[in-house]
Design a protein around this motif. Sequence first.
Motif, PDB file in Angstrom:
ATOM      1  N   GLY A 230      58.041  37.508  78.393  1.00  0.00           N
ATOM      2  CA  GLY A 230      56.516  37.166  77.574  1.00  0.00           C
ATOM      3  C   GLY A 230      55.774  38.455  77.872  1.00  0.00           C
ATOM      4  N   LYS A 231      56.310  39.745  78.004  1.00  0.00           N
ATOM      5  CA  LYS A 231      55.678  40.857  78.156  1.00  0.00           C
ATOM      6  C   LYS A 231      54.725  41.523  76.951  1.00  0.00           C
ATOM      7  CE  LYS A 231      58.322  44.315  78.359  1.00  0.00           C
ATOM      8  NZ  LYS A 231      58.158  44.610  76.872  1.00  0.00           N
ATOM      9  N   THR A 232      55.285  41.345  75.865  1.00  0.00           N
ATOM     10  CA  THR A 232      54.549  42.047  74.679  1.00  0.00           C
ATOM     11  C   THR A 232      53.351  40.893  74.326  1.00  0.00           C
ATOM     12  OG1 THR A 232      56.382  43.103  73.570  1.00  0.00           O
ATOM     13  CG2 THR A 232      54.686  42.492  72.452  1.00  0.00           C
ATOM     14  N   THR A 233      53.590  39.498  74.672  1.00  0.00           N
ATOM     15  CA  THR A 233      52.521  38.503  74.503  1.00  0.00           C
ATOM     16  C   THR A 233      51.579  38.923  75.495  1.00  0.00           C
ATOM     17  OG1 THR A 233      54.217  37.081  73.652  1.00  0.00           O
ATOM     18  CG2 THR A 233      52.149  36.017  74.306  1.00  0.00           C
ATOM     19  N   THR A 234      51.916  39.024  76.776  1.00  0.00           N
ATOM     20  CA  THR A 234      50.947  39.312  77.762  1.00  0.00           C
ATOM     21  C   THR A 234      49.874  40.282  77.387  1.00  0.00           C
ATOM     22  OG1 THR A 234      52.522  38.430  79.214  1.00  0.00           O
ATOM     23  CG2 THR A 234      50.632  40.108  80.167  1.00  0.00           C
ATOM     24  N   VAL A 235      50.499  41.570  76.888  1.00  0.00           N
ATOM     25  CA  VAL A 235      49.538  42.780  76.419  1.00  0.00           C
ATOM     26  C   VAL A 235      48.620  42.122  75.532  1.00  0.00           C
ATOM     27  CG1 VAL A 235      49.528  44.866  75.523  1.00  0.00           C
ATOM     28  CG2 VAL A 235      51.561  44.460  76.848  1.00  0.00           C
ATOM     29  N   GLY A 236      48.992  41.423  74.555  1.00  0.00           N
ATOM     30  CA  GLY A 236      48.175  41.043  73.687  1.00  0.00           C
ATOM     31  C   GLY A 236      46.893  40.012  74.025  1.00  0.00           C
ATOM     32  N   LYS A 237      47.360  39.265  74.873  1.00  0.00           N
ATOM     33  CA  LYS A 237      46.581  38.220  75.543  1.00  0.00           C
ATOM     34  C   LYS A 237      45.525  39.101  76.532  1.00  0.00           C
ATOM     35  CE  LYS A 237      49.445  34.187  75.362  1.00  0.00           C
ATOM     36  NZ  LYS A 237      49.895  33.062  75.956  1.00  0.00           N
ATOM     37  N   VAL A 238      46.045  40.152  77.573  1.00  0.00           N
ATOM     38  CA  VAL A 238      45.194  40.786  78.262  1.00  0.00           C
ATOM     39  C   VAL A 238      44.075  41.515  77.579  1.00  0.00           C
ATOM     40  CG1 VAL A 238      45.091  42.838  79.831  1.00  0.00           C
ATOM     41  CG2 VAL A 238      46.957  41.243  79.962  1.00  0.00           C
ATOM     42  N   SER A 239      44.524  42.032  76.408  1.00  0.00           N
ATOM     43  CA  SER A 239      43.427  42.708  75.453  1.00  0.00           C
ATOM     44  C   SER A 239      42.302  41.807  75.184  1.00  0.00           C
ATOM     45  CB  SER A 239      44.052  43.390  74.285  1.00  0.00           C
ATOM     46  OG  SER A 239      44.588  42.552  73.111  1.00  0.00           O
ATOM     47  N   ARG A 240      42.857  40.569  74.720  1.00  0.00           N
ATOM     48  CA  ARG A 240      41.676  39.637  74.406  1.00  0.00           C
ATOM     49  C   ARG A 240      40.710  39.222  75.580  1.00  0.00           C
ATOM     50  NH1 ARG A 240      42.711  36.349  70.013  1.00  0.00           N
ATOM     51  NH2 ARG A 240      41.780  34.556  70.748  1.00  0.00           N
TER      52      ARG A 240
END
Length: 390
Positions: free
Chosen positions: A203-213
């Motif tokens: 879930g690494k790439t998804t986590t990057v997107g969610k952290v940006s949010r």
Amino acid sequence: MGDWLYLVIAIAVLAVALVVGLVVGRARRTPSAPPAPAPGLRTPPPPPAPTAAPTAAPTTEAPAEIPVEAEAPAAPAEPPAPALERPDGTASRLVRLRQRLAGSQSGLGRGLLALLSRDRLDEDTWESIEDTLLTADVGVAPTQELVEKLRTRLRVEGGEDARAVLREELLTLVDAGMDRRLQVSGAEGRPGVVLVVGVNGSGKTTTVGKVSRILVAEDRTVVLGAADTFRAAAVEQLATWGERVGVDVVRGAEGTDPASVAFEAVKEGLDTGADTVIVDTAGRLQNKAGLMDELGKVKRVIEKQAPVTEVLLVLDATTGQNGLIQARVFSEVVDVTGIVLTKLDGSAKGGIVVQVQRELGVPVKLVGLGEGADDLAPFDPGAFVDALLG
């Protein structure tokens, strides 16, 4: 006799001439009938006589041209730009953290409380308590430590409420005093740089997107670096996350050197005055040497422009011991400063929080609570323990 003969011939010639003249004259006055049409054809009626129109005076001037603007078709209307999403704030995320964890982890807490509330805490009961904790991935050493403390307080001291004692000891085990703040700010006008590492599928790439949010919800400007260039799907996925909240994404062609993409992302962050740059990295684990070379290069190249302020390791909470093995490898390769546990809502093994912190000596800073865009929350030890206890 001869004269009479000549006279008769002259009269006859004159009579013949008169008859011929009468026949020819009559033929001229009588119109001839039109020829019969051929079989199967209709003769069209004669066209009407044209109406005389006033003749215009001849002119040598060229006719006026129609303006180009009038001839050009109207330009199609541009579709309206999609409205940017406004992510949830931290408060609502913490409420969701309590709700999700209470639903998935309360079985552990209820099981412990049921055992601790027995009238007689014999050896079989303590063994059952140990089994419950180990099944929840708390780990051997933390389990033994917790059981010994509970034995002392409930058996020796006595008279204390089992739930209050368990809550207090679990908070100590989770280490509520650890600094769990994300280091996303830089110094001297430079952006904070967050390097996100972990194996593919965690879930690494998804986590990057969610952290940006999360950062956008805090009114921070963010640049994303799609440095997992070996997976085109990861680059496209990150671009989609960026579009949803209006975050710039720096990307390269498939197979591009990840370090060059990371370098360009930090450069854009510097040029635009962004608050934070988040860099997604490849998560291949074929061998530790290759991983070390790749991540080491990415970090060295980034730090030519700005220091890395946070290294987040993303782990799947459902993988148990495999997750711990991954954590050890990455901690040897890069200086991990924080842990993100994904899929914690779908696992009854919340003890991984304790074990991974003990293993790496770094705090769990974020937890994934589901598939939704805002289902990533700061880890709150108190909320976590309360959810365990139901």
